[in-house]
Enzyme design. Structure first.
Site, PDB file in Angstrom:
ATOM      1  CB  THR A 104      -8.331  -5.144  -2.045  1.00  0.00           C
ATOM      2  OG1 THR A 104      -8.807  -3.852  -2.417  1.00  0.00           O
ATOM      3  CG2 THR A 104      -7.362  -5.639  -3.113  1.00  0.00           C
ATOM      4  CB  CYS A 110      -2.481  -1.238   9.616  1.00  0.00           C
ATOM      5  SG  CYS A 110      -0.771  -1.805   9.807  1.00  0.00           S
ATOM      6  CE  LYS A 150      -1.283  -3.393  -7.897  1.00  0.00           C
ATOM      7  NZ  LYS A 150      -1.279  -1.904  -7.956  1.00  0.00           N
ATOM      8  CD  GLU A 192       4.190  -8.110   6.542  1.00  0.00           C
ATOM      9  OE1 GLU A 192       4.244  -8.682   5.437  1.00  0.00           O
ATOM     10  OE2 GLU A 192       3.857  -6.911   6.659  1.00  0.00           O
ATOM     11  N   PRO A 232       0.820  -1.214   0.000  1.00  0.00           N
ATOM     12  CG  PRO A 232       0.194  -0.804   2.216  1.00  0.00           C
ATOM     13  CD  PRO A 232       1.005  -1.739   1.361  1.00  0.00           C
ATOM     14  CG  ASN A 277      -0.177   2.593   5.128  1.00  0.00           C
ATOM     15  OD1 ASN A 277       0.041   1.729   4.278  1.00  0.00           O
ATOM     16  ND2 ASN A 277      -0.370   2.290   6.395  1.00  0.00           N
ATOM     17  CD  GLU A 298      -0.533  -5.319   8.072  1.00  0.00           C
ATOM     18  OE1 GLU A 298      -1.592  -4.965   8.647  1.00  0.00           O
ATOM     19  OE2 GLU A 298       0.264  -4.525   7.573  1.00  0.00           O
ATOM     20  CB  SER A 303      -0.205   1.851  -3.578  1.00  0.00           C
ATOM     21  OG  SER A 303      -1.207   2.847  -3.679  1.00  0.00           O
TER      22      SER A 303
END
Length: 496
Positions: free
Chosen positions: A238, A290, A183, A471, A158, A160, A256, A185
């Site tokens: 997602t 998160c 990949k 992780e 992501p 953030n 996560e 964001s």
């Protein structure tokens, strides 16, 4: 690869990386500074379905040789990746602060963690990957158990905390012997793509591939039959889509996801220290973390004093451009996030709650040119309020008063999330008892940020709808390994 890391950061146009080569494209994703919306930070190629196929094919082609590479050699190459990240840390910190919106000091710390993730991933790995033989009673017979890589892993990160989340995925995946397709964001692709380019320039061609793009690219990658595992950090919607795709080929998933972390302040806590550390967690990255504190439970007998201290501390937050050293909090990352936060704040005010919008603007004259929002507190929140039940993912923090510990624990657990949590008390024994009853993957006592030992040792992950798998720590690499067992038996001896 044609350009150096310094060139890429200066030019800020980045192609795809497939099979060790730069792959251009006709369509571009434009990345703008969330604190200066008229400033283009850079561009990346907007990938295609065909490029995803090419990237996966390159990873497939490289996977067998990479898996067969000696563990010590893999570890040494990954340590070089960490060193190269360090060598370009200042440039990367500026680039990512501009595209992400987090203040530069936070990005610097994130880069230290990212570089260390590559250097430390090899600790104890040789022993973990060594075959374990279990002898049988019969001569010449034994069982051998090994851990082996999956093959191709898709890693989706992501916006953030892009650098550390990238490192925490690709370092263990690569150390385990997998090849990857990364990949980023579309909201913060430049730093992640640069990390991918660094790794691709040091490792054999095809081991690391980077493809940028939106939903079509992501869906093609996660649904690809030659991808054996997907590691995704992001939102639950997602993740559910990826899980449905994974069912078609029964591929593994690691998620996560979000959190709605409670902080339970007990009646013997040091309120001044608790407030200082809670604010540090809750408003880091403008609350877009998160595992930040998302809701505070404080004894009703101590609520007035706690609120007073909290208001005083949050009012000292300075909001401005991520590169301005006077800013302690930057903008939120994108327009959708800003709209969500504003709507949530307005609906909470409409409820009649005691909402305090605090802090100060560093450059008020440029405020409308960025996705800026001042920090806010909801001082009389109730357990059923939307601001309490939903992950706000922004700089709004509710405070809920409780009458006894049983009530506090019940309210803390009354959520579909279970990522992180914290308990605040002068008594470690008392805090441990409360911590043991919280439904979350992780609990921190007297902080909501990990200690140095915690960063190295805690498996990061959540319960319930906060994720699947773990992780970081020495255990994180297990997400990228699978068992292969061999039962060695013999033919019966025969005469002549």
């Amino acid at each position: 690869m044609g350009s150096t890391v310094s060139d890429a950061i200066r030019v800020t146009h980045l192609d795809q990386v497939i099979d060790g080569r730069d792959v251009p494209g006709e369509r571009l994703i434009e990345v703008r500074n969330p604190g200066r919306r008229d400033e283009i930070v850079g561009t990346v190629v907007d990938g295609t379905v065909d490029q995803v196929d090419d990237a996966v094919a390159a990873a497939v082609g490289a996977s067998a040789a990479w898996a067969a590479t000696a563990v010590a050699e893999r570890i040494a190459l990954l340590a070089r990746v960490g060193d190269e990240i360090d060598a370009h840390a200042e440039e990367l910190a500026t680039l990512v602060a501009r595209e992400n919106g987090s203040v530069r000091a936070i990005i610097r710390r994130e880069l230290i963690g990212a570089a260390n993730a590559f250097r430390e991933v090899g600790e104890g790995l040789a022993d973990k990957l060594a075959p374990q033989d279990h002898p049988s009673d019969a001569p010449g017979q034994f069982v051998r158990i090994q851990k082996v890589p999956y093959g191709v892993v898709a890693c989706i990160v992501p916006w953030n905390a892009p650098l550390i989340l990238t490192a925490n995925k690709i370092a263990p995946a690569l150390a385990a012997g997998n090849s990857i397709v990364l990949k980023p964001s579309p909201f913060a692709p430049l730093g992640v793509t640069t990390i991918g380019r660094i790794a691709a320039s040091i490792l054999p061609p095809g081991v690391v591939n980077v493809v940028n793009g939106g939903g079509e690219v992501g869906s093609t990658l996660t649904g690809h039959r030659d991808v054996r595992k997907v590691s995704f950090t992001g939102g639950g919607e997602t993740a559910r889509h990826i899980m449905r795709q994974a069912a078609d080929s029964l591929k593994g998933v690691h998620f996560e996801l979000g959190g709605n972390d409670p902080a339970i302040v007990l009646d013997d806590a040091d309120l001044q220290v608790s407030v200082e550390r809670i604010v540090e967690s809750a408003f880091r990255r403008a609350g877009q973390v998160c595992f930040a504190v998302k809701r505070i439970y404080v004894p009703r007998t101590h609520a007035e004093e706690f609120r007073r201290l909290l208001v005083e501390r949050v009012n000292g937050i300075t909001v401005g451009d991520a590169l301005d050293e006077r800013s302690s909090m930057g903008p939120v990352n994108n327009e959708g996030q800003l709209t969500k936060i504003r709507d949530l704040l307005e609906s909470t005010i409409a409820q009649g709650r005691d909402v305090r919008v605090l802090g100060s603007k560093v450059n008020p004259e440029t405020w409308e040119n960025g996705y800026f929002v001042l920090p806010a507190l909801v001082l009389d929140a109730q357990a059923d309020d939307e601001i309490v039940r939903e992950e706000q993912f922004g700089p709004i923090l509710p405070v809920i008063a409780y009458d006894n510990e049983e009530e506090a624990i019940a309210m803390a657990n009354d959520t579909e999330y279970g990522l992180c949590s914290s308990v605040w008390s002068r008594s470690t024994d008392r805090a441990l008892v409360v911590a043991s009853r919280i439904e979350a993957g992780m609990t921190i006592i007297n902080n909501h940020l990990f200690s140095h030992t915690g960063v190295r040792q805690i498996p990061f992950g959540g319960w319930k709808q906060s994720g699947i798998g773990w992780e970081g720590s020495p255990h994180g690499i297990d997400e990228y390994l699978q068992f292969h067992s061999v039962d060695v038996q013999s033919f019966p001896e025969t005469d002549g």
